[in-house]
Design an enzyme around this catalytic site. Structure first.
Site, PDB file in Angstrom:
ATOM      1  N   THR A 211      -7.097   4.524  11.456  1.00 33.61           N
ATOM      2  CA  THR A 211      -8.488   4.779  11.070  1.00 33.61           C
ATOM      3  C   THR A 211      -8.848   3.906   9.875  1.00 33.61           C
ATOM      4  OG1 THR A 211     -10.105   6.518  10.606  1.00 33.61           O
ATOM      5  CG2 THR A 211      -7.955   6.810   9.605  1.00 33.61           C
ATOM      6  N   ASN A 212      -9.935   4.213   9.195  1.00 33.84           N
ATOM      7  CA  ASN A 212     -10.385   3.406   8.055  1.00 33.84           C
ATOM      8  C   ASN A 212     -11.034   4.320   7.019  1.00 33.84           C
ATOM      9  OD1 ASN A 212     -13.342   3.601   8.676  1.00 33.84           O
ATOM     10  ND2 ASN A 212     -12.600   2.681  10.570  1.00 33.84           N
TER      11      ASN A 212
END
Ligand code: C5P
Length: 403
Positions: A211-212
């Site tokens: 993810t980020n």
């Protein structure tokens, strides 16, 4: 942060429930949002809170009795009714709800409610048995049929000690209801605007994801700004720490593929889409069914495959497409080429190296680029205001007939 509450005349009708003190907090939040807040207290409410508490917060006189000769509003008994953009009865007792249903006007609040053309919101707070009583239920039904909006009550522990339905809704929820109500006839009424938000989660196995750092704040702020102007706003969001905004339809997704399906579906009848989400460019080719064991090797690699470009893949000429370009170098040149390659109407170029702009902050500094080569450098502002600016530029581009 100016919202559609700014400059609005909001009347709070405070009635005699122990939850009265929470109306002070609401009055404070509305005043901070630059609304003009008039408070009408019933006699019952005066047993719990003093008019002075409200006057100190709103910096305006508080109305307590229709026959008070000192009050400017008492002389003209419909003045409050006429000046209000919205009237919120908070907290609303079973007794006041009953009076409203019957059209009684025996105090300043019920007189105002009978005389007003403004939208009315009722936030009940009472014992669960009183709310459940067939008389109260019938009164609520009657008022809903007449167009009154009910906010709550919520369920939980009540002052009586009972656990049940009768708690006053929390201030953020009520603020959302007020903003939605005030926005109803706004300049984007009849328009459907789809906004994506958050960072996608690409599963490696049942416990791990790629993810980020996207917080979702930018997308949520755009959706709220659209709602505040009357649009039917849909937020396609990955899990975030942010509360679901009232009056915005939430579609929950996790991965880029989920998001693509949801966006494709929602955009079939939308006027505009704003892709504020940080969509992963890569995802694992396949997610393992079981948690992957550490094993003996010191190396491990995951095979990745490209995710589909959601906004570039959207078909339909009538949809206004807005993308974001979060860049750490060559901001404008990179944004410009994405505008063209993805077939966008507008792109919001966002320098993510600035500390006060980009991920997780409440402010942003962006440049809005359009197809004709136009470029608009906006100063640092709240993400909500960035949303307002984006919508201002989207509005003249609408190609679909209004709903
Ligand atoms: O190519 P890049 O990821 O920088 O493009 C950013 C814009 O494209 C954003 O609006 C983002 O939401 C959107 N995007 C997308 N599908 C992807 C990747 C990005 O719609 N797979």
């Amino acid at each position: 942060m100016p919202t559609n509450l700014e400059g609005k005349h909001i009347t709070l009708g405070v009635t005699g429930s122990i939850a009265c003190y929470k109306a002070i907090d609401l009055a404070s939040k509305l005043t901070q949002a630059k609304a003009n807040v008039d408070v009408a207290l019933t006699r019952g409410a005066e047993n719990f809170v003093s008019p002075l508490a409200f006057a100190a917060i709103t910096h305006r006189p508080v109305v307590t009795d229709v026959f008070d000769p000192q009050s400017e509003l008492s002389i003209d008994h419909v003045a409050l009714a006429e000046r209000s953009d919205v009237i919120v009865v908070v907290p609303a007792t079973a007794h006041t709800i009953a009076k409203m249903a019957q059209g009684l006007a025996d105090d300043v609040l019920t007189t105002t409610l009978l005389a007003t053309q403004a939208p009315v919101i009722v936030a009940p707070a009472m014992d669960a048995h009183m709310f459940d009583h067939p008389a109260t239920q019938a009164n609520v039904k009657m008022l809903v049929e007449r167009g009154v909006t009910f906010a709550g009550p919520a369920s939980g522990r009540l002052a009586s000690g009972l656990i049940g339905k009768g708690r006053l809704v929390e201030a953020p929820e009520l603020l959302g209801v007020i903003r939605t109500t005030l926005g109803r006839d706004g300049d984007l009424a009849g328009r459907k605007i789809v906004v994506s938000a958050g960072g996608t989660e690409e599963a490696i196995d049942p416990v791990r994801v790629i993810t980020n750092h996207s917080s979702g704040k930018m997308g949520y702020a755009i959706a709220e700004a659209a709602r505040d102007r009357g649009a039917s706003a849909v937020l396609v969001s990955t899990p975030t720490a942010l509360p679901a905004p009232h009056g915005v339809r939430m579609v929950k997704v996790r991965s880029a593929l989920d998001m693509r399906d949801a966006i494709n579906h929602e955009c079939q009848d939308a006027d505009a889409v704003v892709m504020a989400a940080a969509v992963a460019d890569w995802r694992p080719v396949s997610a393992a069914d079981q948690k992957i064991k550490k094993g003996a090797s010191n190396e491990w690699s995951i095979e990745l495959t490209k995710t589909p470009d959601i906004i570039a893949g959207l078909i339909g000429d009538s949809l206004v497409k807005v993308g974001f370009a979060a860049e750490s170098q060559d901001l404008i040149a990179n944004a410009q080429s994405k505008l063209v390659s993805k077939g966008l109407d507008l792109i919001i170029a966002n320098d993510i190296t600035a500390v006060d702009a980009g991920f997780a902050t409440d402010t942003n500094r962006v440049t809005i680029l359009d197809r004709e080569g136009g470029s608009d450098d906006l100063p640092l502002m709240s993400k909500y205001d960035v949303g307002v600016n984006i919508l201002d530029r989207v509005k003249p581009l609408f190609r679909r007939e209004k709903l």
